[in-house]
Design a protein around this motif. Structure first.
Motif, PDB file in Angstrom:
ATOM      1  N   GLY A  10       0.819  -1.201   0.000  1.00 31.85           N
ATOM      2  CA  GLY A  10       0.000   0.000   0.000  1.00 31.85           C
ATOM      3  C   GLY A  10       0.850   1.247   0.000  1.00 31.85           C
ATOM      4  O   GLY A  10       2.047   1.208  -0.275  1.00 31.85           O
ATOM      5  N   LEU A  11       0.205   2.367   0.333  1.00 32.75           N
ATOM      6  CA  LEU A  11       0.854   3.679   0.335  1.00 32.75           C
ATOM      7  C   LEU A  11       1.092   4.115   1.776  1.00 32.75           C
ATOM      8  O   LEU A  11       0.193   4.027   2.621  1.00 32.75           O
ATOM      9  CB  LEU A  11      -0.042   4.697  -0.378  1.00 32.75           C
ATOM     10  CG  LEU A  11       0.399   6.159  -0.358  1.00 32.75           C
ATOM     11  CD1 LEU A  11       1.712   6.334  -1.105  1.00 32.75           C
ATOM     12  CD2 LEU A  11      -0.692   7.040  -0.965  1.00 32.75           C
ATOM     13  N   VAL A  12       2.292   4.595   2.040  1.00 33.53           N
ATOM     14  CA  VAL A  12       2.629   5.052   3.391  1.00 33.53           C
ATOM     15  C   VAL A  12       3.555   6.255   3.266  1.00 33.53           C
ATOM     16  O   VAL A  12       4.301   6.378   2.293  1.00 33.53           O
ATOM     17  CB  VAL A  12       3.286   3.911   4.202  1.00 33.53           C
ATOM     18  CG1 VAL A  12       4.610   3.480   3.578  1.00 33.53           C
ATOM     19  CG2 VAL A  12       3.452   4.282   5.658  1.00 33.53           C
ATOM     20  N   GLN A  13       3.514   7.124   4.244  1.00 33.43           N
ATOM     21  CA  GLN A  13       4.401   8.285   4.239  1.00 33.43           C
ATOM     22  C   GLN A  13       5.786   7.895   4.732  1.00 33.43           C
ATOM     23  O   GLN A  13       5.946   6.931   5.507  1.00 33.43           O
ATOM     24  CB  GLN A  13       3.827   9.385   5.129  1.00 33.43           C
ATOM     25  CG  GLN A  13       2.617  10.076   4.533  1.00 33.43           C
ATOM     26  CD  GLN A  13       2.208  11.309   5.327  1.00 33.43           C
ATOM     27  OE1 GLN A  13       2.449  11.392   6.530  1.00 33.43           O
ATOM     28  NE2 GLN A  13       1.598  12.265   4.657  1.00 33.43           N
ATOM     29  N   ALA A  14       6.765   8.646   4.306  1.00 36.91           N
ATOM     30  CA  ALA A  14       8.127   8.423   4.765  1.00 36.91           C
ATOM     31  C   ALA A  14       8.178   8.455   6.289  1.00 36.91           C
ATOM     32  O   ALA A  14       7.544   9.303   6.915  1.00 36.91           O
ATOM     33  CB  ALA A  14       9.058   9.472   4.173  1.00 36.91           C
ATOM     34  N   GLY A  15       8.935   7.508   6.842  1.00 33.65           N
ATOM     35  CA  GLY A  15       9.019   7.372   8.282  1.00 33.65           C
ATOM     36  C   GLY A  15       7.990   6.432   8.871  1.00 33.65           C
ATOM     37  O   GLY A  15       8.087   6.060  10.046  1.00 33.65           O
ATOM     38  N   ASN A  84       9.771  -0.764   8.984  1.00 32.21           N
ATOM     39  CA  ASN A  84       9.701   0.456   9.785  1.00 32.21           C
ATOM     40  C   ASN A  84      10.647   1.507   9.215  1.00 32.21           C
ATOM     41  O   ASN A  84      11.581   1.174   8.479  1.00 32.21           O
ATOM     42  CB  ASN A  84      10.072   0.165  11.234  1.00 32.21           C
ATOM     43  CG  ASN A  84       9.138  -0.842  11.897  1.00 32.21           C
ATOM     44  OD1 ASN A  84       7.944  -0.892  11.590  1.00 32.21           O
ATOM     45  ND2 ASN A  84       9.679  -1.638  12.800  1.00 32.21           N
ATOM     46  N   GLY A  85      10.411   2.733   9.573  1.00 33.86           N
ATOM     47  CA  GLY A  85      11.289   3.797   9.096  1.00 33.86           C
ATOM     48  C   GLY A  85      11.393   3.849   7.587  1.00 33.86           C
ATOM     49  O   GLY A  85      12.470   4.044   7.033  1.00 33.86           O
ATOM     50  N   LEU A  86      10.262   3.691   6.920  1.00 35.70           N
ATOM     51  CA  LEU A  86      10.277   3.595   5.453  1.00 35.70           C
ATOM     52  C   LEU A  86      10.753   4.890   4.808  1.00 35.70           C
ATOM     53  O   LEU A  86      10.476   5.993   5.293  1.00 35.70           O
ATOM     54  CB  LEU A  86       8.895   3.214   4.951  1.00 35.70           C
ATOM     55  CG  LEU A  86       8.569   1.718   5.119  1.00 35.70           C
ATOM     56  CD1 LEU A  86       7.071   1.481   5.047  1.00 35.70           C
ATOM     57  CD2 LEU A  86       9.299   0.904   4.068  1.00 35.70           C
TER      58      LEU A  86
END
Length: 125
Positions: A10-15, A84-86
């Motif tokens: 899916g879509l996730v924000q940085a971090g 994590n921490g993407l």
């Protein structure tokens, strides 16, 4: 023959964090080492992490070490990748793979026998 189905992209924000899962059919899952690969646009597919058939040993690519965790549940015929921490550079199609060798684990030297269909992970900046 093992068949693999991924889910959870899916879509996730940085971090942020995201988990992808892979469920296998067939009775040989618990005897096979498993891996997660990824392929970004215009780049070659690369091994991100792998785990031995028993779950006792793991390997991580330097780019994800300390941020990603691979695990498996042989009772559920499943392998997981917790991210994590993407970072935006983690954006890719993530593929689950089963090693072709019976009860064999060589970390980064993964011999793919079966691929999953892939799941897209997009990290926005």
């Amino acid at each position: 023959q093992v068949q693999l189905v991924e889910s959870g992209g899916g879509l996730v924000q940085a971090g942020g964090s995201l988990s992808v899962s892979c469920t296998a059919s067939g009775r040989t899952f618990s005897n096979l080492s498993m891996g997660w690969f990824r392929q970004a646009p215009g780049k070659e597919r690369e091994l991100v992490a792998s785990i031995s058939w028993s779950g006792d040993e793991t390997y991580y690519a330097a780019s994800v070490k300390g941020r990603f965790t691979i695990s498996r549940d042989n009772a559920k015929n499943s392998v997981y990748l917790q991210m994590n921490g993407l970072k935006p550079e983690d954006t890719a199609v993530y593929y689950c793979a089963a090693d072709s060798r019976f009860r064999w684990f060589t970390g980064p030297l993964f011999n793919v026998g079966v691929w999953g269909q892939g799941t897209l992970v997009t990290v926005s900046s």
